[in-house]
Design a protein around this motif. Structure first.
Motif, PDB file in Angstrom:
ATOM      1  N   GLU A 128      45.094  33.641  33.237  1.00 48.43           N
ATOM      2  CA  GLU A 128      45.689  34.971  33.433  1.00 48.43           C
ATOM      3  C   GLU A 128      44.663  35.924  34.040  1.00 48.43           C
ATOM      4  OE1 GLU A 128      47.563  36.849  30.062  1.00 48.43           O
ATOM      5  OE2 GLU A 128      48.547  34.981  29.480  1.00 48.43           O
ATOM      6  N   LYS A 129      43.445  35.875  33.520  1.00 54.36           N
ATOM      7  CA  LYS A 129      42.385  36.762  33.988  1.00 54.36           C
ATOM      8  C   LYS A 129      41.982  36.403  35.417  1.00 54.36           C
ATOM      9  CE  LYS A 129      40.821  36.446  29.352  1.00 54.36           C
ATOM     10  NZ  LYS A 129      39.791  35.967  28.478  1.00 54.36           N
ATOM     11  N   GLU A 130      41.836  35.119  35.679  1.00 59.39           N
ATOM     12  CA  GLU A 130      41.435  34.672  37.016  1.00 59.39           C
ATOM     13  C   GLU A 130      42.465  35.074  38.067  1.00 59.39           C
ATOM     14  OE1 GLU A 130      40.771  30.525  36.336  1.00 59.39           O
ATOM     15  OE2 GLU A 130      38.677  30.850  35.703  1.00 59.39           O
ATOM     16  N   GLU A 131      43.739  35.022  37.692  1.00 56.45           N
ATOM     17  CA  GLU A 131      44.810  35.412  38.624  1.00 56.45           C
ATOM     18  C   GLU A 131      44.671  36.882  39.025  1.00 56.45           C
ATOM     19  OE1 GLU A 131      49.548  36.048  38.264  1.00 56.45           O
ATOM     20  OE2 GLU A 131      48.800  34.124  37.517  1.00 56.45           O
ATOM     21  N   ILE A 132      44.385  37.737  38.063  1.00 48.67           N
ATOM     22  CA  ILE A 132      44.199  39.167  38.344  1.00 48.67           C
ATOM     23  C   ILE A 132      43.002  39.362  39.286  1.00 48.67           C
ATOM     24  CG2 ILE A 132      43.564  41.399  37.325  1.00 48.67           C
ATOM     25  CD1 ILE A 132      46.306  40.808  36.426  1.00 48.67           C
ATOM     26  N   TYR A 133      41.883  38.717  38.973  1.00 48.03           N
ATOM     27  CA  TYR A 133      40.686  38.870  39.809  1.00 48.03           C
ATOM     28  C   TYR A 133      40.918  38.344  41.227  1.00 48.03           C
ATOM     29  CZ  TYR A 133      37.666  40.562  36.075  1.00 48.03           C
ATOM     30  OH  TYR A 133      37.083  41.328  35.091  1.00 48.03           O
ATOM     31  N   LYS A 134      41.643  37.238  41.368  1.00 53.33           N
ATOM     32  CA  LYS A 134      41.944  36.716  42.711  1.00 53.33           C
ATOM     33  C   LYS A 134      42.753  37.731  43.514  1.00 53.33           C
ATOM     34  CE  LYS A 134      41.797  31.801  41.685  1.00 53.33           C
ATOM     35  NZ  LYS A 134      42.573  30.594  41.419  1.00 53.33           N
ATOM     36  N   HIS A 135      43.720  38.356  42.851  1.00 48.97           N
ATOM     37  CA  HIS A 135      44.538  39.361  43.535  1.00 48.97           C
ATOM     38  C   HIS A 135      43.674  40.541  43.984  1.00 48.97           C
ATOM     39  CE1 HIS A 135      47.747  41.986  44.690  1.00 48.97           C
ATOM     40  NE2 HIS A 135      47.190  42.912  43.931  1.00 48.97           N
ATOM     41  N   ILE A 136      42.819  41.041  43.093  1.00 53.84           N
ATOM     42  CA  ILE A 136      41.974  42.184  43.445  1.00 53.84           C
ATOM     43  C   ILE A 136      41.066  41.815  44.616  1.00 53.84           C
ATOM     44  CG2 ILE A 136      40.224  43.809  42.634  1.00 53.84           C
ATOM     45  CD1 ILE A 136      41.192  43.141  39.765  1.00 53.84           C
ATOM     46  N   GLU A 137      40.476  40.629  44.568  1.00 53.29           N
ATOM     47  CA  GLU A 137      39.583  40.199  45.651  1.00 53.29           C
ATOM     48  C   GLU A 137      40.333  40.093  46.978  1.00 53.29           C
ATOM     49  OE1 GLU A 137      37.727  36.723  43.891  1.00 53.29           O
ATOM     50  OE2 GLU A 137      35.919  37.907  43.518  1.00 53.29           O
ATOM     51  N   SER A 138      41.589  39.658  46.935  1.00 57.52           N
ATOM     52  CA  SER A 138      42.353  39.575  48.181  1.00 57.52           C
ATOM     53  C   SER A 138      42.602  40.979  48.745  1.00 57.52           C
ATOM     54  CB  SER A 138      43.671  38.829  47.973  1.00 57.52           C
ATOM     55  OG  SER A 138      44.609  39.614  47.286  1.00 57.52           O
ATOM     56  N   ARG A 139      42.836  41.966  47.888  1.00 57.36           N
ATOM     57  CA  ARG A 139      43.040  43.346  48.344  1.00 57.36           C
ATOM     58  C   ARG A 139      41.743  43.893  48.945  1.00 57.36           C
ATOM     59  NH1 ARG A 139      47.785  43.737  49.577  1.00 57.36           N
ATOM     60  NH2 ARG A 139      47.235  45.869  50.053  1.00 57.36           N
ATOM     61  N   ILE A 140      40.620  43.576  48.336  1.00 56.85           N
ATOM     62  CA  ILE A 140      39.328  44.042  48.855  1.00 56.85           C
ATOM     63  C   ILE A 140      39.071  43.423  50.224  1.00 56.85           C
ATOM     64  CG2 ILE A 140      36.818  43.915  48.509  1.00 56.85           C
ATOM     65  CD1 ILE A 140      37.417  44.157  45.474  1.00 56.85           C
TER      66      ILE A 140
END
Length: 140
Positions: free
Chosen positions: A59-71
């Protein structure tokens, strides 16, 4: 009463001024939303709430992947600001983290990293790796 009405009036005009620059608000899921503001250089605000320590790591990794894609998507074309609750207790910084975090952290009880549970340490490590790999500075 006069001061209160002046504050409300200026607050309303502020809201109206901001509204005309608001390009998009997009709820991504129950833990993430994005807001795009038109300025000289567009500003994207990504608001996140990373799952607590006891939640599954996926769950946590999914959130971080999304944020990194936005960056990554925003690099060069807009300013990306990431805000929210990362459920990561920094408490103190290691020598390797000092260039990212700096010398000052919020630690009113003078706790040490050793008081964190294994799962809290994992959340902290995920957050610090995210900041380091994306050249971000956490601010409390």
């Amino acid at each position: 009463m006069k001061l209160k009405s002046q504050i409300l009036t200026s607050s309303n005009s502020f809201k109206e001024n901001v509204k005309k620059h608001l390009k998009d608000i997009e709820p991504i899921n129950d833990r993430t939303m994005q807001c795009l503001i038109q300025a000289v250089r567009d500003i994207e605000i990504v608001n996140v709430h990373v799952p607590q320590a006891e939640r599954p790591e996926t769950e946590k990794e999914e959130i971080y992947k999304h944020i990194e894609s936005r960056i990554r998507k925003g690099r060069g074309s807009r300013i990306v600001i990431v805000i929210g609750d990362f459920n990561a207790r920094i408490i103190e910084t290691t020598e390797m983290e000092r260039h990212i975090v700096g010398p000052h952290v919020f630690n009113p009880n003078n706790d040490e990293i050793g008081i964190l549970s294994e799962k809290q340490l994992e959340n902290r490590e995920l957050f610090m790796e995210f900041c380091i790999s994306n050249d971000l500075t956490p601010i409390n």
